[in-house]
Write a protein that holds these residues in place. Sequence first.
Motif, PDB file in Angstrom:
ATOM      1  N   LEU A 128     -22.924  72.721-121.243  1.00  0.00           N
ATOM      2  CA  LEU A 128     -23.444  74.002-120.765  1.00  0.00           C
ATOM      3  C   LEU A 128     -22.690  74.477-119.524  1.00  0.00           C
ATOM      4  N   ASP A 129     -22.362  73.545-118.636  1.00  0.00           N
ATOM      5  CA  ASP A 129     -21.663  73.929-117.413  1.00  0.00           C
ATOM      6  C   ASP A 129     -20.203  74.281-117.673  1.00  0.00           C
ATOM      7  N   ALA A 130     -19.589  73.676-118.688  1.00  0.00           N
ATOM      8  CA  ALA A 130     -18.230  74.069-119.067  1.00  0.00           C
ATOM      9  C   ALA A 130     -18.226  75.530-119.524  1.00  0.00           C
ATOM     10  N   ARG A 131     -19.251  75.887-120.312  1.00  0.00           N
ATOM     11  CA  ARG A 131     -19.354  77.272-120.789  1.00  0.00           C
ATOM     12  C   ARG A 131     -19.589  78.226-119.603  1.00  0.00           C
ATOM     13  N   GLY A 146      -4.019  78.724-123.417  1.00  0.00           N
ATOM     14  CA  GLY A 146      -4.949  77.675-123.037  1.00  0.00           C
ATOM     15  C   GLY A 146      -4.905  77.341-121.563  1.00  0.00           C
ATOM     16  N   TRP A 147      -6.008  76.769-121.081  1.00  0.00           N
ATOM     17  CA  TRP A 147      -6.119  76.274-119.705  1.00  0.00           C
ATOM     18  C   TRP A 147      -6.903  74.969-119.719  1.00  0.00           C
ATOM     19  N   ARG A 148      -6.637  74.116-118.747  1.00  0.00           N
ATOM     20  CA  ARG A 148      -7.571  73.022-118.487  1.00  0.00           C
ATOM     21  C   ARG A 148      -8.317  73.369-117.209  1.00  0.00           C
ATOM     22  N   ILE A 149      -9.574  72.989-117.187  1.00  0.00           N
ATOM     23  CA  ILE A 149     -10.440  73.402-116.082  1.00  0.00           C
ATOM     24  C   ILE A 149     -11.130  72.189-115.468  1.00  0.00           C
ATOM     25  N   LEU A 150     -11.450  72.300-114.195  1.00  0.00           N
ATOM     26  CA  LEU A 150     -12.303  71.353-113.485  1.00  0.00           C
ATOM     27  C   LEU A 150     -13.494  72.152-112.976  1.00  0.00           C
ATOM     28  N   TYR A 151     -14.700  71.635-113.197  1.00  0.00           N
ATOM     29  CA  TYR A 151     -15.891  72.419-112.867  1.00  0.00           C
ATOM     30  C   TYR A 151     -17.018  71.503-112.413  1.00  0.00           C
ATOM     31  N   THR A 152     -18.040  72.125-111.841  1.00  0.00           N
ATOM     32  CA  THR A 152     -19.179  71.351-111.351  1.00  0.00           C
ATOM     33  C   THR A 152     -20.237  71.219-112.441  1.00  0.00           C
ATOM     34  N   VAL A 155     -18.446  66.439-110.987  1.00  0.00           N
ATOM     35  CA  VAL A 155     -17.407  67.294-111.563  1.00  0.00           C
ATOM     36  C   VAL A 155     -16.998  66.739-112.917  1.00  0.00           C
ATOM     37  N   ALA A 156     -16.633  67.667-113.805  1.00  0.00           N
ATOM     38  CA  ALA A 156     -16.138  67.310-115.131  1.00  0.00           C
ATOM     39  C   ALA A 156     -14.949  68.212-115.441  1.00  0.00           C
ATOM     40  N   PRO A 213     -24.198  73.778-110.124  1.00  0.00           N
ATOM     41  CA  PRO A 213     -23.518  73.411-111.371  1.00  0.00           C
ATOM     42  C   PRO A 213     -22.964  74.633-112.094  1.00  0.00           C
ATOM     43  N   GLY A 214     -21.934  74.408-112.912  1.00  0.00           N
ATOM     44  CA  GLY A 214     -21.358  75.484-113.702  1.00  0.00           C
ATOM     45  C   GLY A 214     -20.389  76.372-112.957  1.00  0.00           C
ATOM     46  N   ARG A 215     -19.848  75.880-111.842  1.00  0.00           N
ATOM     47  CA  ARG A 215     -18.872  76.645-111.058  1.00  0.00           C
ATOM     48  C   ARG A 215     -17.465  76.113-111.323  1.00  0.00           C
TER      49      ARG A 215
END
Length: 571
Positions: A336-339, A236-242, A252-253, A217-219
């Motif tokens: 937390l994982d977004a951070r 700005g950016w939009r991100i996809l992460y675990t 994923v979120a 998680p958090g990648r």
Amino acid sequence: MSIIVGAVILTRPTTSLGVLAILIGVGLILSGILELAGGGEPDDGERMPRWRLVTAILWIAAGVFVLVFPGLTVRTVAAVVAVALLVNGALSLLAAFRRGATWDARASAALLGVAGIVFGLLALLWPDITLLVVAVVFGARLIIVGLLLTWHALRGTAPERRPAAEPRGVRRWARTIAAVVAVLLAVGAASLSATLRGGSPVVDEFYAAPRDVPDEPGRLVRAEPFERGVPDDAVGWRILYTTTDHAGDPAVASGLVVVPAEGEDFPVIDWTHGTTGFAEPCAPSLAEEPFESGALFLLPDILDNGWALVATDYLGLGTPGPHPYLIGRPSAHAALDARRAASELEEAKLGEQTVVWGHSQGGGAALWTGALADAYAPELDLAGVAALAPASNLTGLIENLPNVTGGSIFEAFVIAAYTGIYPDVTYREYVRPGAEVTVRQMAERCLAEPSSFVSVLDVLGLSRDPDIRAADPTTGPFGERLEENTPPPTISAPLLLGQGAADQLVVRPAQDAYVEDLCAAGQQVDYRVYEGRDHVPLVEPDSPLVPELIEWTAARFAGDPVEPGCVTSER
């Protein structure tokens, strides 16, 4: 009987659908009896036409079917009505080509056919509104037919049956005029439907997880530039992460990252947004106003102070669901994982320090983020947690929703989330059968999209009987799950909790009770209550909370100590 049953259905449509076997079923049988009694329009000739006899039999058969299979009928009545409209429209179109018909009769039949088909398609698109309309129209029909028969009975007469003369003038064109009006109504309704659906956000390929997603998680999975709603002096950016879902499995979120255009080593505001909806398209990163849709009105203040923003969409918004609405652990994991993942975005140049902000739904998520941070993401430097009008006391919140204008919309989100995630919480146990279709449809609409107007119509339709509940959701398995998702007093970082004294959604007595429990458990909390502030106005730019929130956050980044224990103040 026809008048009485029709009046009950007309004035309490949601109740009538809930007890369909009694009201609609009896009403259908009454319609058949009235047809046999001559309650319809006068016809040519002395004998009852065969089509009227068949129609009466069908009415009665439909009523018996409803009485025998009430549950099935509640779930399928919208589809049945839609199919009936489509079939009737098609038959009307075919009638336009029958031999011997005048051209005005052909035109009216064709127009009515088109109108019927359009209304049938709309009935399929908006089943919750269809149920209400069917109840109201059917109730009105029973009243009208009942009144007509009563009038003839009191006069000692019956509807005449005599050969009709060839209609002339306005009478000849009345059917065509009515058909034109029906088509205009159908076109208007279809245009409104297209407008409502056309404004809905669309989930694009960015939110689809690739096959090689890391299990950790958090990648950061991917990132791309994002400009909508981002000030000119920022990037700005939009991100996809675990992240980790409610069951502890990898997921994923998505989210957003915004930083000042100049500088580096930015302290981070980890934002957990307020309610935007339950369905996938309801992600703030998809919304026309990506920040204000979740009640983040302070992005300029964040950037002016040289801070960065990391804002999760949560699970199930943008990415596949179900969205854990008011469910603590997966919401905290997503924040937390977004951070964590944003730290891998080298262009953002983020620093180490983090303060969590959250409002409403996000306020509860912020509390959970603080409560789980040490165990789930111990490497993060969490300097503080600010929970603003948080959904903390979930039992108190749910108890209050029937008293809130539009509260059934928020309750629909809660029901959809808890039934989608917890197998022991079911629609059958907690939602009235007559309201289930409405609740499911409301849960599929985002607050910021135009189709939420239909949810407002649902609320108006429920206004005479607003309680959608078959059982109290604060009891049984639902109540136990709500208690499980009340944020625990395990927040090691300094905690600021802001509350509007005039909040109609998250009411102060419920918040006071939650704070008392925190204090009794030894949790440090700075509890500030703002006089005259309602739920959203609490976090608007002119709120007295704003400068205090900025000052409190700056002190956390500076490492200033906080007063220990519980402090409550009126502002």
